[in-house]
Design a protein around this motif. Sequence first.
Motif, mmCIF file in Angstrom:
data_model
loop_
_atom_site.group_PDB
_atom_site.id
_atom_site.type_symbol
_atom_site.label_atom_id
_atom_site.label_comp_id
_atom_site.label_asym_id
_atom_site.label_seq_id
_atom_site.Cartn_x
_atom_site.Cartn_y
_atom_site.Cartn_z
ATOM 1 N N SER A 127 -16.357 3.131 6.867
ATOM 2 C CA SER A 127 -16.660 3.586 5.403
ATOM 3 C C SER A 127 -17.424 2.370 4.743
ATOM 4 N N ARG A 128 -17.664 1.426 5.556
ATOM 5 C CA ARG A 128 -18.460 0.116 5.204
ATOM 6 C C ARG A 128 -17.839 -0.327 4.142
ATOM 7 N N HIS A 129 -16.337 -0.681 3.948
ATOM 8 C CA HIS A 129 -15.866 -1.309 2.966
ATOM 9 C C HIS A 129 -14.829 -2.576 3.488
ATOM 10 N N PRO A 130 -14.858 -3.681 2.872
ATOM 11 C CA PRO A 130 -13.803 -4.519 3.319
ATOM 12 C C PRO A 130 -12.332 -3.909 3.329
ATOM 13 N N LEU A 131 -11.425 -4.329 4.234
ATOM 14 C CA LEU A 131 -10.194 -3.622 4.289
ATOM 15 C C LEU A 131 -9.640 -3.622 2.875
ATOM 16 N N HIS A 132 -9.720 -4.680 2.093
ATOM 17 C CA HIS A 132 -8.772 -4.671 0.859
ATOM 18 C C HIS A 132 -9.391 -3.551 0.019
ATOM 19 N N ALA A 133 -10.558 -3.281 0.178
ATOM 20 C CA ALA A 133 -11.067 -2.403 -0.841
ATOM 21 C C ALA A 133 -10.916 -0.856 -0.399
ATOM 22 N N TRP A 134 -10.688 -0.651 1.108
ATOM 23 C CA TRP A 134 -10.504 0.704 1.818
ATOM 24 C C TRP A 134 -9.047 0.760 1.176
ATOM 25 N N ILE A 135 -8.200 -0.152 1.236
ATOM 26 C CA ILE A 135 -6.801 -0.102 0.798
ATOM 27 C C ILE A 135 -6.477 0.521 -0.574
ATOM 28 N N ALA A 136 -7.422 -0.435 -1.463
ATOM 29 C CA ALA A 136 -7.329 -0.021 -2.928
ATOM 30 C C ALA A 136 -7.726 1.482 -3.232
ATOM 31 N N HIS A 137 -8.777 1.716 -2.373
ATOM 32 C CA HIS A 137 -9.313 3.233 -2.528
ATOM 33 C C HIS A 137 -8.457 4.371 -1.977
ATOM 34 N N THR A 138 -7.698 3.891 -0.955
ATOM 35 C CA THR A 138 -6.810 4.949 -0.449
ATOM 36 C C THR A 138 -5.668 5.105 -1.459
ATOM 37 N N LEU A 139 -5.020 4.054 -2.095
ATOM 38 C CA LEU A 139 -4.201 3.909 -3.028
ATOM 39 C C LEU A 139 -4.386 4.175 -4.428
ATOM 40 N N GLY A 140 -5.754 4.257 -4.723
ATOM 41 C CA GLY A 140 -6.025 4.541 -6.016
ATOM 42 C C GLY A 140 -5.478 3.435 -6.945
ATOM 43 N N LYS A 141 -5.767 2.153 -6.444
ATOM 44 C CA LYS A 141 -5.142 1.126 -7.466
ATOM 45 C C LYS A 141 -6.444 0.044 -7.658
ATOM 46 N N ALA A 142 -6.497 -0.589 -8.594
ATOM 47 C CA ALA A 142 -7.232 -1.809 -9.085
ATOM 48 C C ALA A 142 -7.019 -2.967 -8.104
ATOM 49 N N GLU A 143 -7.917 -3.702 -7.428
ATOM 50 C CA GLU A 143 -7.734 -4.610 -6.633
ATOM 51 C C GLU A 143 -7.481 -6.036 -7.594
ATOM 52 N N ARG A 144 -6.604 -6.732 -7.128
ATOM 53 C CA ARG A 144 -6.035 -8.043 -7.688
ATOM 54 C C ARG A 144 -5.750 -8.968 -6.685
ATOM 55 N N VAL A 382 -4.127 -7.694 -1.906
ATOM 56 C CA VAL A 382 -5.158 -7.446 -2.644
ATOM 57 C C VAL A 382 -5.265 -5.960 -3.187
ATOM 58 N N GLY A 383 -5.321 -5.240 -2.058
ATOM 59 C CA GLY A 383 -5.905 -3.842 -2.298
ATOM 60 C C GLY A 383 -4.428 -2.958 -3.104
ATOM 61 N N ALA A 384 -3.223 -3.501 -2.646
ATOM 62 C CA ALA A 384 -2.233 -2.731 -3.605
ATOM 63 C C ALA A 384 -2.158 -3.225 -5.014
ATOM 64 N N GLY A 385 -2.794 -4.226 -5.363
ATOM 65 C CA GLY A 385 -2.857 -4.838 -6.727
ATOM 66 C C GLY A 385 -1.681 -5.218 -7.128
ATOM 67 N N CYS A 386 -0.735 -5.541 -6.327
ATOM 68 C CA CYS A 386 0.631 -5.841 -6.635
ATOM 69 C C CYS A 386 0.812 -7.230 -7.339
ATOM 70 N N THR A 415 -15.307 -12.028 -9.789
ATOM 71 C CA THR A 415 -14.619 -11.259 -11.110
ATOM 72 C C THR A 415 -13.382 -10.750 -11.039
ATOM 73 N N MET A 416 -12.824 -10.662 -9.540
ATOM 74 C CA MET A 416 -11.534 -9.900 -9.246
ATOM 75 C C MET A 416 -10.427 -10.769 -10.247
ATOM 76 N N ASP A 430 3.644 -3.475 -11.224
ATOM 77 C CA ASP A 430 2.367 -3.253 -10.418
ATOM 78 C C ASP A 430 1.388 -3.047 -11.436
ATOM 79 N N ALA A 431 0.045 -3.324 -10.828
ATOM 80 C CA ALA A 431 -1.236 -2.985 -11.877
ATOM 81 C C ALA A 431 -1.190 -1.595 -11.934
#
Length: 431
Positions: A127-144, A382-386, A415-416, A430-431
């Motif tokens: 999907s051409r995303h870094p792993l953390h962004a793919w995880i955030a997208h899969t979870l529907g969370k904001a990265e942190r 990062v992807g879980a935003g926890c 900016t993260m 959680d965020a």
Amino acid sequence: MTELSFTDVHALQILDSRGYPTLRVTLTSKDGTIATASAPSGASTGAHEAVELRDGGQAYSGRGVSKAVDGINAEIRQLLLSQSWSAQRGVDEALCDLDGTAEKSRLGANTVVAVSMASARAFAAHSRHPLHAWIAHTLGKAERLPVPHFNVLNGGAHAANPLAFQEFMIAPTGAPTLAEGIRWGSEIYHALSAKLRRKGLSTGLGDEGGYAPEISRPEEALDLITAAIVDAGYTLGLEGVSIALDPAANYFYHDGTYVFNGRSFTPTQMTGYYQKLITDYPIRSLEDPLAEDDPHGWPELTAALGQRVQVVGDDLFVTNPDRVREGISTGAANAVLIKPNQIGTVTETLDTLSVADRGGFAAMVSHRSGETEDTFVADLAVGAGCGQLKSGAPARGERVAKYNRLLEIADASPTMPYGLVLTEGGRTRDA
Ligand SMILES: O=C(O)[C@@H](CO)OP(=O)(O)O
Ligand SMILES: [Mg+2]
């Protein structure tokens, strides 16, 4: 997105950070990406964890994993190459079906988790995303960017010293950025080394890179650590540097009683003991303060202390969504530790994070005491935003690999946001 097709699957036996055998898997995809992942291994494991497959049929980390490697190179290879895949969940469900056991004992949780993590990397790349962004997208969370929890003093099953509590962590909760927080952690780690040497105590290390001096009382460890924080020029508490403990209480719980330092405590007395510790020291998080087999102790402790500190279930929940659901309904804790190899697949790990989130529980992502250079958990945090990751001391390659991965993510995403996500009462959320 087009479906993902694998063209090759290959595993080999490698060594983990304790010098025990573990395995690494590499998945090659038709789109040209090559994704690898390695299985970590715990020493203080919960009774309800998914089970590793080791040669000789015994759960002793010293045994080889050739059967597990063969399972990947034959059965799992055949499965993954037999069709194309539209989502990670499909891969993980197929792996669980192929294994056929509740605790993943046939193929082994070490096998399944490495294949699952490598597959998640392949989907992210596809999907051409870094792993953390793919995880955030899969979870529907904001990265942190999470607050690193550096385990600077080791005891319990991770060290040969007489200290019953397993982990004493420092957390740069007040640092303005991740990079600053990591610098604070390293300075305090070195200040602690100087302090130990001045006192004639050993600076030998435990399994997670923290010092393992010959001390036995938790208060002694906390006095050394708070002094090191001050020596390094930082303030104690949420605005500066906080402390997190993982007593891993299973290991000093026998027949309904907690026994350490020549004293015995009932569950209620343990709560009283922790109450004093969190009053005397800047402790913000207590992981496994009680044993996994103490069902009444947990809700009582959480009711008494849960407004003041994070109460984290590790061996209690073993990253299992059903066990977390139950813990939410009984008020057994207010947070869950997240370790993908405890449950076996990335999808189940993300499901546990979602269950925790919906139930108002915080989450902390974690390494294992037996690690490799794999940095999956850094991206997961990062992807879980926890807002929280524990990966051992700010020293030793397998531990700093995760912190260095966080620094790399921070560098690429200026900016993260960084830091804990707190409720009004100061508890983590959680965020
Ligand atoms: O108890 C823990 O939290 C872990 C990681 O620090 O230890 P182990 O991997 O040995 O279970
Ligand atoms: Mg633990």
